[in-house]
Motif scaffolding. Structure first.
Motif, PDB file in Angstrom:
ATOM      1  N   GLY A   1       0.737  -1.162   0.158  1.00  0.00           N
ATOM      2  CA  GLY A   1      -0.047   0.095  -0.020  1.00  0.00           C
ATOM      3  C   GLY A   1       1.081   1.383  -0.031  1.00  0.00           C
ATOM      4  N   LEU A   2       1.970   1.207   0.772  1.00  0.00           N
ATOM      5  CA  LEU A   2       2.734   2.444   0.742  1.00  0.00           C
ATOM      6  C   LEU A   2       3.549   2.444  -0.600  1.00  0.00           C
ATOM      7  CD1 LEU A   2       4.314   1.901   4.353  1.00  0.00           C
ATOM      8  CD2 LEU A   2       2.909   3.843   3.721  1.00  0.00           C
ATOM      9  N   LEU A   3       3.817   1.505  -1.201  1.00  0.00           N
ATOM     10  CA  LEU A   3       4.645   1.376  -2.477  1.00  0.00           C
ATOM     11  C   LEU A   3       3.718   2.255  -3.392  1.00  0.00           C
ATOM     12  CD1 LEU A   3       6.124  -2.180  -2.793  1.00  0.00           C
ATOM     13  CD2 LEU A   3       7.408  -0.096  -2.305  1.00  0.00           C
ATOM     14  N   ILE A   4       2.485   1.868  -3.278  1.00  0.00           N
ATOM     15  CA  ILE A   4       1.521   2.772  -4.540  1.00  0.00           C
ATOM     16  C   ILE A   4       1.699   4.068  -4.205  1.00  0.00           C
ATOM     17  CG2 ILE A   4      -0.931   2.492  -5.009  1.00  0.00           C
ATOM     18  CD1 ILE A   4      -1.099  -0.227  -4.420  1.00  0.00           C
ATOM     19  N   LEU A   5       1.399   4.221  -2.772  1.00  0.00           N
ATOM     20  CA  LEU A   5       1.153   5.692  -2.397  1.00  0.00           C
ATOM     21  C   LEU A   5       2.343   6.505  -2.770  1.00  0.00           C
ATOM     22  CD1 LEU A   5      -0.821   7.612  -1.027  1.00  0.00           C
ATOM     23  CD2 LEU A   5       0.561   6.908   1.370  1.00  0.00           C
TER      24      LEU A   5
ATOM     25  N   VAL B   1       8.111   0.601 -13.330  1.00  0.00           N
ATOM     26  CA  VAL B   1       8.040   0.585 -14.682  1.00  0.00           C
ATOM     27  C   VAL B   1       9.065   1.326 -15.620  1.00  0.00           C
ATOM     28  CG1 VAL B   1       6.139   1.087 -16.596  1.00  0.00           C
ATOM     29  CG2 VAL B   1       5.537  -0.146 -14.476  1.00  0.00           C
ATOM     30  N   THR B   2       9.210   2.506 -15.059  1.00  0.00           N
ATOM     31  CA  THR B   2      10.304   3.144 -15.680  1.00  0.00           C
ATOM     32  C   THR B   2      11.422   2.531 -15.780  1.00  0.00           C
ATOM     33  OG1 THR B   2       9.114   5.171 -15.208  1.00  0.00           O
ATOM     34  CG2 THR B   2      11.396   5.506 -15.745  1.00  0.00           C
TER      35      THR B   2
ATOM     36  N   LYS C   1      -2.842   1.963 -12.197  1.00  0.00           N
ATOM     37  CA  LYS C   1      -1.167   2.719 -11.985  1.00  0.00           C
ATOM     38  C   LYS C   1      -0.204   1.780 -12.878  1.00  0.00           C
ATOM     39  CE  LYS C   1      -1.424   5.084  -7.529  1.00  0.00           C
ATOM     40  NZ  LYS C   1      -0.696   6.338  -8.114  1.00  0.00           N
ATOM     41  N   ILE C   2      -0.464   0.636 -12.944  1.00  0.00           N
ATOM     42  CA  ILE C   2       0.553  -0.340 -13.605  1.00  0.00           C
ATOM     43  C   ILE C   2       0.315   0.277 -15.154  1.00  0.00           C
ATOM     44  CG2 ILE C   2       1.455  -2.531 -14.435  1.00  0.00           C
ATOM     45  CD1 ILE C   2       0.328  -3.441 -11.363  1.00  0.00           C
ATOM     46  N   ILE C   3      -0.713  -0.174 -15.596  1.00  0.00           N
ATOM     47  CA  ILE C   3      -1.124   0.342 -17.070  1.00  0.00           C
ATOM     48  C   ILE C   3      -0.614   1.801 -17.589  1.00  0.00           C
ATOM     49  CG2 ILE C   3      -3.115   0.408 -18.663  1.00  0.00           C
ATOM     50  CD1 ILE C   3      -2.574  -2.412 -17.921  1.00  0.00           C
TER      51      ILE C   3
ATOM     52  N   SER D   1       2.750   2.904 -20.851  1.00  0.00           N
ATOM     53  CA  SER D   1       3.803   1.674 -21.270  1.00  0.00           C
ATOM     54  C   SER D   1       4.008   0.438 -20.566  1.00  0.00           C
ATOM     55  CB  SER D   1       4.923   2.066 -21.715  1.00  0.00           C
ATOM     56  OG  SER D   1       5.976   2.744 -20.533  1.00  0.00           O
ATOM     57  N   GLY D   2       3.109   0.450 -19.218  1.00  0.00           N
ATOM     58  CA  GLY D   2       3.289  -0.367 -18.420  1.00  0.00           C
ATOM     59  C   GLY D   2       3.275  -2.014 -19.080  1.00  0.00           C
ATOM     60  N   MET D   3       2.132  -1.985 -19.849  1.00  0.00           N
ATOM     61  CA  MET D   3       2.047  -3.346 -20.239  1.00  0.00           C
ATOM     62  C   MET D   3       2.906  -4.015 -21.326  1.00  0.00           C
ATOM     63  SD  MET D   3      -0.049  -6.115 -20.050  1.00  0.00           S
ATOM     64  CE  MET D   3      -1.775  -5.335 -19.412  1.00  0.00           C
TER      65      MET D   3
END
Length: 339
Positions: A73-77, A85-86, A122-124, A130-132
């Motif tokens: 959860g913190l990683l997302i925040l 992804v970058t 967020k990933i997409i 360009s996540g996918m």
């Protein structure tokens, strides 16, 4: 780089579980270092390794790692998804660096998605949407790594579940080929096969993509997985559910995919098993009931012949519901040569 090494040394020397302030600071510093040096493969590799460790519980405990929901959860925040992804674009250096970074990056994303389904967008959307593409690219670049293929298939499966837009996105960046290559290259790894079958099932809900899967050997890959892992119940369930979708001709039920003899036998063997359970028997019967509406498949099943064991298994399936009773009727008709 030295600052990141210091952070890594601190975090791996202690368990940050329950220490939210320290955990937040560690994640923030790691993400900041990665964001400041997005093209430095070594920094990105160490950063992804750090985030992968943080995303699991018990940094120094023994046993298999468990996803840490609080940490994820913190990683997302704290924008770790964007950083990870970058980072997947920075792997232009040594092959060993590329492999390690890709492996850790996909594992971080998988852990985050497992604990927080809301992270899908967020990933997409990360790194200019360009996540996918970067997930699939990592699979194709490291096709020899079973762990990368497993994590990649899980991500595709999860990101595309009930999401037609993401399904199209995966197809456009050669995701179907990545899944099939994963199955062909790691036929002995049950975890890869199981998650690849799940990914194919999800992708097959798009009719155009389903055609691509069938035309590129997806059905045979599922059959091969069943043959190679005849006792893996969950894998067999995933393969059967994928086949239910893949072999059906929605517009012409009488013209399903023509199955190989090996495929017919694999499905019959599931029905004959006393250890795989009623649920899997129902799945196998469902696939067969679709297949036998085609003449070629019906003839192959007729060659198998009826036995007392098979009849008992089919009777049990028939008793489970009215729909399954009709499916069994079609199977028995094929077994008896259409009479």
């Amino acid at each position: 780089m030295n600052h990141l090494i210091s952070i890594y040394s601190f975090a791996t020397a202690c368990d940050l579980t329950g220490m939210e302030d320290q955990l937040t600071s560690t994640i923030d510093c790691t993400v900041s270092c990665m964001a400041a040096h997005p093209h430095d493969a070594d920094i990105c590799m160490l950063g992804c390794q750090m985030l992968r460790i943080i995303s699991t519980s018990g940094l120094v405990t023994q046993g298999p790692p468990v996803v840490n929901t609080e940490a994820c959860g913190l990683l997302i925040l704290l924008d770790a998804v964007e950083a990870v992804v970058t980072a997947l674009t920075s792997v232009t250096g040594k092959q060993s660096t590329s492999f390690q970074l890709t492996s850790d990056a996909l594992r971080v994303l998988k852990n985050i998605l497992r604990s927080h389904r809301t992270a899908k967008d967020k990933i997409i959307n990360a790194a200019n949407f360009s996540g996918m593409e970067r997930i699939v690219g990592g699979m194709l670049e490291h096709s020899g790594s079973a762990s990368i293929q497993e994590d990649g298939c899980i991500l595709i499966w999860s990101l595309c579940f009930n999401d037609s837009s993401n399904q199209i996105g995966v197809d456009r960046c050669n995701g179907i080929m990545a899944i099939i290559l994963a199955m062909m290259g790691h036929s002995d790894v049950a975890a890869v096969q199981e998650n690849a079958c799940g990914a194919l099932h999800t992708m097959s809900f798009n009719l155009s993509i389903k055609t691509t899967i069938v035309d590129n050997g997806g059905v045979q890959c599922c059959v091969q997985a069943m043959q190679n892992h005849p006792t893996k119940r969950v894998l067999l369930e995933r393969a059967c559910t994928a086949l239910i979708s893949l072999v059906m001709n929605t517009n012409q039920p009488e013209n399903p995919v023509v199955m190989s003899r090996e495929g017919i036998n694999a499905l019959v063997n599931i029905l004959l098993s006393n250890t795989l359970g009623a649920k899997l028997h129902i799945y196998a019967a469902h696939v067969l009931s679709i297949l036998v509406q085609g003449t070629a498949n019906a003839l192959l099943l007729c060659d198998v012949g009826m036995s007392n064991e098979l009849m008992n298994a089919l009777n049990s399936v028939a008793q489970s519901s009215k729909e399954n009773s009709e499916r069994v009727r079609l199977i028995i008709m094929a077994l008896s040569g259409g009479q």
